[in-house]
Write an enzyme that holds these catalytic residues in place. Structure first.
Site, PDB file in Angstrom:
ATOM      1  N   CYS A 110       0.831  -1.205   0.000  1.00  0.00           N
ATOM      2  CA  CYS A 110       0.000   0.000   0.000  1.00  0.00           C
ATOM      3  C   CYS A 110       0.870   1.261   0.000  1.00  0.00           C
ATOM      4  O   CYS A 110       1.527   1.562  -0.977  1.00  0.00           O
ATOM      5  CB  CYS A 110      -0.994  -0.051   1.169  1.00  0.00           C
ATOM      6  SG  CYS A 110      -2.362   1.110   0.976  1.00  0.00           S
ATOM      7  N   HIS A 213      -3.913  -4.971   0.624  1.00  0.00           N
ATOM      8  CA  HIS A 213      -3.361  -5.378   1.927  1.00  0.00           C
ATOM      9  C   HIS A 213      -3.349  -6.900   2.056  1.00  0.00           C
ATOM     10  O   HIS A 213      -4.236  -7.479   2.683  1.00  0.00           O
ATOM     11  CB  HIS A 213      -4.152  -4.731   3.073  1.00  0.00           C
ATOM     12  CG  HIS A 213      -3.795  -3.301   3.299  1.00  0.00           C
ATOM     13  ND1 HIS A 213      -2.697  -2.921   4.050  1.00  0.00           N
ATOM     14  CD2 HIS A 213      -4.349  -2.167   2.831  1.00  0.00           C
ATOM     15  CE1 HIS A 213      -2.609  -1.593   4.051  1.00  0.00           C
ATOM     16  NE2 HIS A 213      -3.598  -1.109   3.314  1.00  0.00           N
ATOM     17  N   GLU A 215      -1.631  -8.722   3.919  1.00  0.00           N
ATOM     18  CA  GLU A 215      -1.469  -9.197   5.298  1.00  0.00           C
ATOM     19  C   GLU A 215      -2.806  -9.458   5.979  1.00  0.00           C
ATOM     20  O   GLU A 215      -2.880 -10.233   6.943  1.00  0.00           O
ATOM     21  CB  GLU A 215      -0.632  -8.199   6.118  1.00  0.00           C
ATOM     22  CG  GLU A 215      -1.364  -6.946   6.586  1.00  0.00           C
ATOM     23  CD  GLU A 215      -1.553  -5.892   5.495  1.00  0.00           C
ATOM     24  OE1 GLU A 215      -1.155  -6.140   4.344  1.00  0.00           O
ATOM     25  OE2 GLU A 215      -2.126  -4.825   5.812  1.00  0.00           O
TER      26      GLU A 215
END
Ligand code: MN
Length: 241
Positions: A110, A213, A215
């Site tokens: 990001c 994202h 994660e």
């Protein structure tokens, strides 16, 4: 075989009246799930200590967060510019340059991808909704682990090899994105409105960035996104070995 140590760029935020430094736990969980040992590096260290702080570390994860100061790419602030943190900008630029100089692999998420692009001389859309209104909602209003828009990934790229698919659904929490690519950076993924969602360096180095994202999906067993972290850890192990 020991686990590679992955530097994770942290942030500083005031909580309950005190400045604190850390990072979203999801980044640490994703690195752990991929077999790495995450080491948080705080911007409190300052840019002059970035190179030293990376000694003994095998890879770098540049995390998401506030907007990069447009002064770094010669632009004046848009009225829609979000919060900026010059200390974090300077520290992460120094981390990225030191990692590149040492040949360490870098995964940029990001804001991290935006920072890499600016570090390489590129610039950013400061606010997609006002500057580049399109069909895709890039600031989704549902949970972080929900996938709301598609990304098309170009063939014969490192990004594609990692993700293993020509098209995947991703989450989206950004109002900025790459505008003009920095030197040596290759766009490798796009949303349906043309917004760049992934990029990598084209010089053979291991620098991979995504605008979404990954994660957030660390707990998803079959997540294709975890391959980004596994790739970072595998390359870190190779460099360390
Ligand atoms: Mn998006």
């Amino acid at each position: 075989m020991s686990s590679p140590r992955i530097a994770v760029s942290g942030l500083v935020r005031r909580v309950d009246g005190l400045d604190r430094s850390g990072v979203n736990v999801a980044y640490l969980a994703a690195v752990l799930a991929a077999g790495g040992i995450p080491i948080i590096l705080s911007p409190v260290l300052g840019p002059d200590r970035a190179e030293e702080a990376l000694r003994g570390v095998d890879g770098l994860l540049l995390t998401g967060g506030d907007d990069v100061d447009p002064a770094h790419y010669g632009d004046i602030p848009s009225s829609q510019l979000g919060a900026i943190d010059s200390r974090r900008d300077e520290f992460e630029f120094a981390l990225f340059r030191s990692a590149r100089a040492r040949g360490l692999p870098v995964l940029a998420v990001c804001r991290g991808l935006q920072l890499v692009n600016v570090a390489l001389g590129g610039n950013l859309w400061q606010d997609l909704p006002s500057e580049r209104p399109g069909a895709v909602l890039h600031e989704q209003r549902v949970a972080r682990d929900r996938r709301t828009h598609a990304v098309r990934v170009s063939p014969d790229t490192r990004t594609r090899a990692l993700l293993g698919a020509e098209r995947l659904m991703v989450n989206s929490f950004h109002h900025q994105s790459i505008r003009e690519l920095g030197d040596g950076l290759l766009a490798t993924g796009w949303a349906e409105d043309g917004v760049i969602e992934a990029a990598e360096v084209a010089d053979g180095g291991w620098v991979v960035g995504v605008q979404w994202h990954p994660e957030s999906f660390h707990a998803e067993a079959a997540s294709p996104d975890l391959a980004l972290f596994r790739g970072l850890v595998a390359e870190s192990r190779r460099c360390a070995g």
